[in-house]
Design an enzyme around this catalytic site. Structure first.
Site, PDB file in Angstrom:
ATOM      1  N   LYS A 112      -7.347 -10.189  12.954  1.00 41.26           N
ATOM      2  CA  LYS A 112      -6.544  -9.066  13.474  1.00 41.26           C
ATOM      3  C   LYS A 112      -6.244  -9.113  14.986  1.00 41.26           C
ATOM      4  CE  LYS A 112      -6.976  -5.905   9.715  1.00 41.26           C
ATOM      5  NZ  LYS A 112      -8.060  -5.803   8.745  1.00 41.26           N
ATOM      6  N   TYR A 172       0.818  -1.227   0.000  1.00 43.25           N
ATOM      7  CA  TYR A 172       0.000   0.000   0.000  1.00 43.25           C
ATOM      8  C   TYR A 172       0.845   1.268   0.000  1.00 43.25           C
ATOM      9  CZ  TYR A 172      -4.220  -2.739   0.648  1.00 43.25           C
ATOM     10  OH  TYR A 172      -5.253  -3.593   0.475  1.00 43.25           O
ATOM     11  N   ASP A 182     -17.804 -11.192   8.787  1.00 42.93           N
ATOM     12  CA  ASP A 182     -16.356 -10.998   8.754  1.00 42.93           C
ATOM     13  C   ASP A 182     -15.991 -10.080   9.919  1.00 42.93           C
ATOM     14  OD1 ASP A 182     -13.761 -10.245   8.368  1.00 42.93           O
ATOM     15  OD2 ASP A 182     -13.996  -9.615   6.276  1.00 42.93           O
ATOM     16  N   TYR A 226     -14.702  -4.398   2.349  1.00 39.09           N
ATOM     17  CA  TYR A 226     -13.312  -4.840   2.234  1.00 39.09           C
ATOM     18  C   TYR A 226     -13.165  -6.141   3.002  1.00 39.09           C
ATOM     19  CZ  TYR A 226      -8.347  -5.374   2.545  1.00 39.09           C
ATOM     20  OH  TYR A 226      -7.077  -5.905   2.467  1.00 39.09           O
TER      21      TYR A 226
HETATM   22  C1  LIG Z   1      -7.998  -6.511   7.324  1.00 39.82           C
HETATM   23  C2  LIG Z   1      -9.244  -7.184   6.968  1.00 39.82           C
HETATM   24  C3  LIG Z   1      -9.235  -8.399   6.255  1.00 39.82           C
HETATM   25  C4  LIG Z   1      -7.963  -9.007   5.736  1.00 39.82           C
HETATM   26  O1  LIG Z   1      -7.126  -9.412   6.757  1.00 39.82           O
HETATM   27  P1  LIG Z   1      -5.567  -9.650   6.442  1.00 39.82           P
HETATM   28  O2  LIG Z   1      -5.039 -10.287   7.670  1.00 39.82           O
HETATM   29  O3  LIG Z   1      -5.002  -8.275   6.211  1.00 39.82           O
HETATM   30  O4  LIG Z   1      -5.475 -10.501   5.247  1.00 39.82           O
HETATM   31  C5  LIG Z   1     -10.441  -9.025   6.023  1.00 39.82           C
HETATM   32  N1  LIG Z   1     -11.592  -8.486   6.438  1.00 39.82           N
HETATM   33  C6  LIG Z   1     -11.644  -7.329   7.119  1.00 39.82           C
HETATM   34  C7  LIG Z   1     -12.971  -6.802   7.577  1.00 39.82           C
HETATM   35  C8  LIG Z   1     -10.485  -6.625   7.388  1.00 39.82           C
HETATM   36  O5  LIG Z   1     -10.526  -5.445   8.027  1.00 39.82           O
END
Ligand SMILES: *Cc1c(COP(=O)(O)O)cnc(C)c1O
Length: 421
Positions: free
Chosen positions: A263, A15, A234, A142
């Protein structure tokens, strides 16, 4: 040669606008909510190092648990073998997730947790010989950077080079009072084709901390279930306290069929992904027929060291003081938002739990807008604060251990930026 010079010779950063970006800041150490560069300069990590860190940097308890695990077992293949940290982390996590979550599938990051979720849902129908192959997602979503995750993300500058290769997805707007009925009929019209609906519950992070209401998400989820559409929440970003409750789904009545985590899962210590699902999804794969297997596994699936970081992070997450800290951040954010909301440079503020976003008023001057993001980023970096605006949107999303003084300092620098920039 300095670290920065050596970096520029060999590293390709994510990025990063390669010609115009500032050289990267070499960080040598972290403690609490702060990071320190090679000259000893302190930076408050107001974005939790890309939203992963929840208990602070180099946390001694997590470090101790990780070191203990490293001395016992660093890794083992997870097909045909198992280990205590993976089992215990799954047990403890499932115990605090919505009741219907019964099985845990490990991978190594958020994007792969999403890939697994999509594959689980598509193959759930495939294994039953039912032709439901379409996926429903939100505009501006995303879900990650791998191909499947990109496909279910909104089409944007991030995906532009690959758009023609991404599988087709039905995109809908975020639900609100004015469109909820239209969205429901759109879903009903597609119902027999839809395999699943994937969404970021309550907050769309990467698209600018866009927030939407519990009530309408609940309605949409209930409607999907009525039409037989599987639900993937998600929670890669919203999980582990970000929204003020342990998980964004804790705000909801409806329960998702599949959930994705990454995360905050290890407290921001190591890469780990996890996808959980209901018993009936698992049962659709439970067969003597080899073709019904979920053929998905990464080399480092359920890495024991990462799982032990997850367990240590869970211990800290469940401590009373962590809940108190989350509450404290929520309250301080609220007070700060009230103080600045009428400032002429503030178009709007929004908050969900520990996530506070403010939209900078840019007026009609597009040249001002285009350089604004970089100027804000640099302004805060000079002041010893890591804030990474998304365009004209500044957001604060700190580790929960951030002190009141550190928070006050961030707020005061945002206020001076509002005056000076
Ligand atoms: C960051 C993120 C992802 C991707 O996670 P990575 O560990 O960076 O591959 C997927 N979904 C959401 C909602 C995110 O914020």
């Amino acid at each position: 040669m300095s670290l920065t010079e050596r970096d520029l010779k060999v590293i390709w950063h994510p990025y990063t606008q390669m010609k115009t970006a500032l050289p990267p800041v070499p960080i040598v150490r972290g403690e609490g909510a702060c990071l320190y560069d090679e000259n000893g300069k302190r930076y408050i990590d107001a974005v939790s190092s890309w939203w992963v860190n929840i208990h602070g940097h180099a946390h001694p308890y997590i470090a101790k648990k990780v070191a203990e695990q490293l001395n016992k077992l660093e890794h083992v293949i997870f097909a045909g073998f198992t280990h205590q940290p993976a089992i215990e982390l799954a047990e403890r996590l499932l115990a605090i997730l919505p009741d219907n979550q019964q099985k845990a599938f490990y991978s190594d990051n958020g994007s792969t947790a999403v890939e697994v979720a999509i594959k689980m849902c598509l193959q759930y129908w495939h294994n039953q010989d039912i032709k439901r192959t379409k996926i429903l997602a939100f505009n501006n979503a995303y879900h990650g950077d791998t191909f499947g995750a990109m496909a279910v993300s909104g089409r944007s500058a991030f995906t532009a080079a690959f758009d023609s290769m991404l599988f087709e997805v039905e995109f809908i707007d975020l639900p609100e009072a004015s469109n909820i009925d239209a969205l429901k009929s759109q879903i009903s019209n597609l119902k027999s084709e839809l395999a699943c609906f994937i969404f970021e519950p309550l907050v769309q992070g990467a698209s600018g901390m866009l927030m939407y209401e519990v009530e309408y998400l609940d309605q949409l989820m209930a409607h999907c279930h009525k039409e037989g559409v599987l639900l993937i929440a998600d929670e890669v970003f919203t999980g582990f306290g970000r929204t003020g409750k342990s998980f964004a789904c804790d705000h909801l009545q409806a329960q998702p069929d599949v959930m994705c985590f990454s995360k905050g899962l290890t407290g921001g210590t190591m890469a780990l992904g996890l996808t959980t699902c209901t018993q009936y999804i698992y049962d659709a794969f439970l067969s003597e027929d080899r073709l019904k297997t979920l053929f998905h596994g990464h080399s480092y699936t359920a890495n024991p060291v990462a799982c032990s970081a997850g367990l240590a992070s869970m211990d800290l997450f469940l401590e009373l003081s962590t809940g108190k800290n989350i509450e404290r951040i929520v309250n301080r954010h609220q007070q700060f938002a009230l103080r600045i909301k009428d400032h002429p440079r503030v178009r709007t503020t929004r908050q969900t739990g520990t996530i506070l976003a403010l939209e900078w008023e840019t007026g009609t001057d597009t040249s001002y807008f285009s350089s604004l993001r970089d100027r804000l980023y640099q302004y805060f970096l000079d002041a010893g604060i890591i804030l990474r605006p998304l365009g004209n949107i500044i957001y604060i999303l700190p580790p929960y251990c951030i002190t009141d003084d550190e928070l006050s300092y961030i707020y005061s620098k945002i206020e001076s930026a509002l005056e000076e920039l």
